[in-house]
Every structure is written in structure tokens, then in C-alpha cells.
Design a protein around this motif. Structure first.
Motif, PDB file in Angstrom:
ATOM      1  N   ILE A 109      12.854  -8.240   1.885  1.00 21.69           N
ATOM      2  CA  ILE A 109      13.107  -8.186   3.330  1.00 21.69           C
ATOM      3  C   ILE A 109      11.833  -8.120   4.166  1.00 21.69           C
ATOM      4  N   LEU A 110      10.719  -7.722   3.543  1.00 18.73           N
ATOM      5  CA  LEU A 110       9.445  -7.591   4.250  1.00 18.73           C
ATOM      6  C   LEU A 110       8.339  -8.280   3.444  1.00 18.73           C
ATOM      7  N   PRO A 111       8.392  -9.610   3.315  1.00 18.62           N
ATOM      8  CA  PRO A 111       7.472 -10.295   2.405  1.00 18.62           C
ATOM      9  C   PRO A 111       5.997 -10.233   2.801  1.00 18.62           C
ATOM     10  N   ASP A 112       5.686  -9.939   4.042  1.00 23.58           N
ATOM     11  CA  ASP A 112       4.289  -9.919   4.468  1.00 23.58           C
ATOM     12  C   ASP A 112       3.578  -8.592   4.192  1.00 23.58           C
ATOM     13  N   LEU A 113       4.311  -7.581   3.747  1.00 30.92           N
ATOM     14  CA  LEU A 113       3.708  -6.268   3.529  1.00 30.92           C
ATOM     15  C   LEU A 113       3.083  -6.204   2.135  1.00 30.92           C
ATOM     16  N   LEU A 114       1.794  -5.953   2.068  1.00 29.02           N
ATOM     17  CA  LEU A 114       1.071  -5.813   0.816  1.00 29.02           C
ATOM     18  C   LEU A 114       1.238  -4.378   0.327  1.00 29.02           C
ATOM     19  N   MET A 115       1.807  -4.217  -0.878  1.00 28.81           N
ATOM     20  CA  MET A 115       2.113  -2.886  -1.400  1.00 28.81           C
ATOM     21  C   MET A 115       1.369  -2.646  -2.710  1.00 28.81           C
ATOM     22  N   SER A 116       0.885  -1.411  -2.872  1.00 27.23           N
ATOM     23  CA  SER A 116       0.233  -1.016  -4.113  1.00 27.23           C
ATOM     24  C   SER A 116       0.650   0.406  -4.466  1.00 27.23           C
ATOM     25  N   ARG A 117       0.207   0.850  -5.643  1.00 21.40           N
ATOM     26  CA  ARG A 117       0.601   2.163  -6.154  1.00 21.40           C
ATOM     27  C   ARG A 117      -0.627   2.993  -6.484  1.00 21.40           C
ATOM     28  N   ASP A 118      -0.580   4.251  -6.098  1.00 21.43           N
ATOM     29  CA  ASP A 118      -1.592   5.259  -6.420  1.00 21.43           C
ATOM     30  C   ASP A 118      -0.897   6.296  -7.289  1.00 21.43           C
ATOM     31  N   GLY A 119      -0.798   6.019  -8.581  1.00 21.18           N
ATOM     32  CA  GLY A 119       0.009   6.836  -9.481  1.00 21.18           C
ATOM     33  C   GLY A 119      -0.438   8.274  -9.638  1.00 21.18           C
ATOM     34  N   ASP A 120      -1.752   8.518  -9.634  1.00 19.18           N
ATOM     35  CA  ASP A 120      -2.229   9.878  -9.855  1.00 19.18           C
ATOM     36  C   ASP A 120      -2.799  10.543  -8.600  1.00 19.18           C
ATOM     37  N   GLY A 121      -2.732   9.863  -7.480  1.00 21.97           N
ATOM     38  CA  GLY A 121      -3.210  10.431  -6.220  1.00 21.97           C
ATOM     39  C   GLY A 121      -4.696  10.273  -5.978  1.00 21.97           C
ATOM     40  N   SER A 122      -5.414   9.650  -6.899  1.00 23.06           N
ATOM     41  CA  SER A 122      -6.873   9.555  -6.773  1.00 23.06           C
ATOM     42  C   SER A 122      -7.308   8.628  -5.636  1.00 23.06           C
ATOM     43  N   VAL A 123      -6.506   7.628  -5.314  1.00 19.82           N
ATOM     44  CA  VAL A 123      -6.853   6.723  -4.221  1.00 19.82           C
ATOM     45  C   VAL A 123      -6.701   7.437  -2.879  1.00 19.82           C
TER      46      VAL A 123
END
Length: 184
Positions: A109-123
Motif C-alpha cells: 500500500i505504500l511502495p515508496d517507503l524505504l523500510m529497514s530493520r534495526d534488530g538489536d537497537g544499535s542503529v
């Protein structure tokens, strides 16, 4: 009683150390921006030349989930108008499965949104994500941190939009010139 005073003093010292470790406007941040659903490691340096807005979010944060479509709409308009803006929505410390499910559904539904994951909170840690989310960081085209919002809500939205618009409207610095950071 003396033990309590020493413990309190240690607690204040530790808390102060944590508070000063959060990046401040004008700082050059770490490069990492998490990992996308397809395994791509996002970096701030790969987006040099664009204004970059990074929002740290989680599914349990009601405001974050309301904010994602707004951010996607801003990115869509920027893309359509060829504006130098990249919004990155970084999932904060949720499982790979949760992130993958949400990112897949959001992409539909929101194809222009670039998404990533910070699994351990370090980012997110250098930006204050340990103090709560949502967290939003805004960077000039040279990658310098200009604005940092920790724990904001809808009442801050107009000011945040004005900051994004002002950054996008700034003319890029001439090669070799340094650009003064906008006032926070």
C-alpha cells in the motif's frame, strides 16, 4: 543512608553519560541505517546529495503506525516531483518475522517507503531510541544531522513538516564549500 546517596550519585552519573552519548545537531552520525527485507544494508553515505529523514518505529507504537502512511505520502510526492529527499523507516528491535510481515504489507500500500530493520537497537541507539520511540533524525545533503526528535507526537507534525520542507528547499552547497547547519 550513605549507600543510597552513593547509589543515587552513580545513577545520576550513568544517566548523564547516556544523555551526552545521543547525537546532537551538527554531528556526523554512524553510517548504518539497518537492513531491508531483501537483506540490503542501508547506509546514510549511499544517500549523499539527498535530504534524508530517518524514522525509528515499532508495531507496538500506535503513533508510529499512524505516521508511516504520512511518511510514505511525503516520499511519494518527493519522488513524483524529483525532489532530493529520501525517507527511511527503521523498525526498532522487533523480530525478523514481524518486520518482514509489516514491510511486505506496507510495501503493497505504500511502495515508496524505504523500510529497514534495526534488530538489536544499535542503529537507533546513537539517536536516543533507547529513551523511547518514535525517533526522527533529519540530515542535510552532506549527511550532517540537523534535527533530532525523540518521543514526539501529532502535535509536533506541523513543525516536523516545516523542517523537512526547509531542508529540501535549501540549495546544495557548491563543491568544496561547507554548508552551515540549520538552527535546531
Amino acid at each position: 543512608m550513605r549507600r543510597m546517596a552513593v547509589l543515587f550519585a552513580c545513577l545520576l552519573t550513568c544517566t548523564g553519560a547516556l544523555a551526552t552519548s545521543t547525537l546532537q545537531p551538527g554531528d556526523t552520525p554512524p553510517d548504518a541505517l539497518g537492513v531491508t527485507r531483501d537483506g540490503t544494508h542501508l547506509t546514510l553515505s549511499s544517500m549523499r546529495g539527498k535530504v534524508v529523514v530517518v524514522s525509528f518505529w515499532a508495531t507496538w507504537c500506535g503513533y508510529c503506525m499512524k505516521e508511516l502512511p504520512t511518511l510514505a505520502n511525503i516520499q511519494q510526492v518527493a519522488t513524483q516531483r524529483h525532489l532530493p529527499l529520501q525517507i527511511v523507516a527503521v523498525n526498532h528491535m522487533e523480530s525478523v518475522r514481524t518486520f518482514a510481515t509489516v514491510a511486505r504489507n506496507m510495501h503493497r500500500i505504500l511502495p515508496d517507503l524505504l523500510m529497514s530493520r534495526d534488530g538489536d537497537g544499535s542503529v537507533g541507539r546513537p539517536y536516543g531510541s533507547d529513551d523511547g520511540i518514535p525517533v526522527m533524525a533529519m540530515f542535510q545533503r552532506d549527511g550532517t544531522l540537523v534535527h533530532l526528535h525523540v518521543g514526539y507526537d501529532e502535535s509536533d507534525l506541523d513543525g516536523i513538516l516545516a523542517e523537512i520542507n526547509a531542508l529540501v528547499a535549501q540549495q546544495p552547497a557548491a563543491p568544496g564549500a561547507t554548508q552551515a547547519p540549520a538552527s535546531p
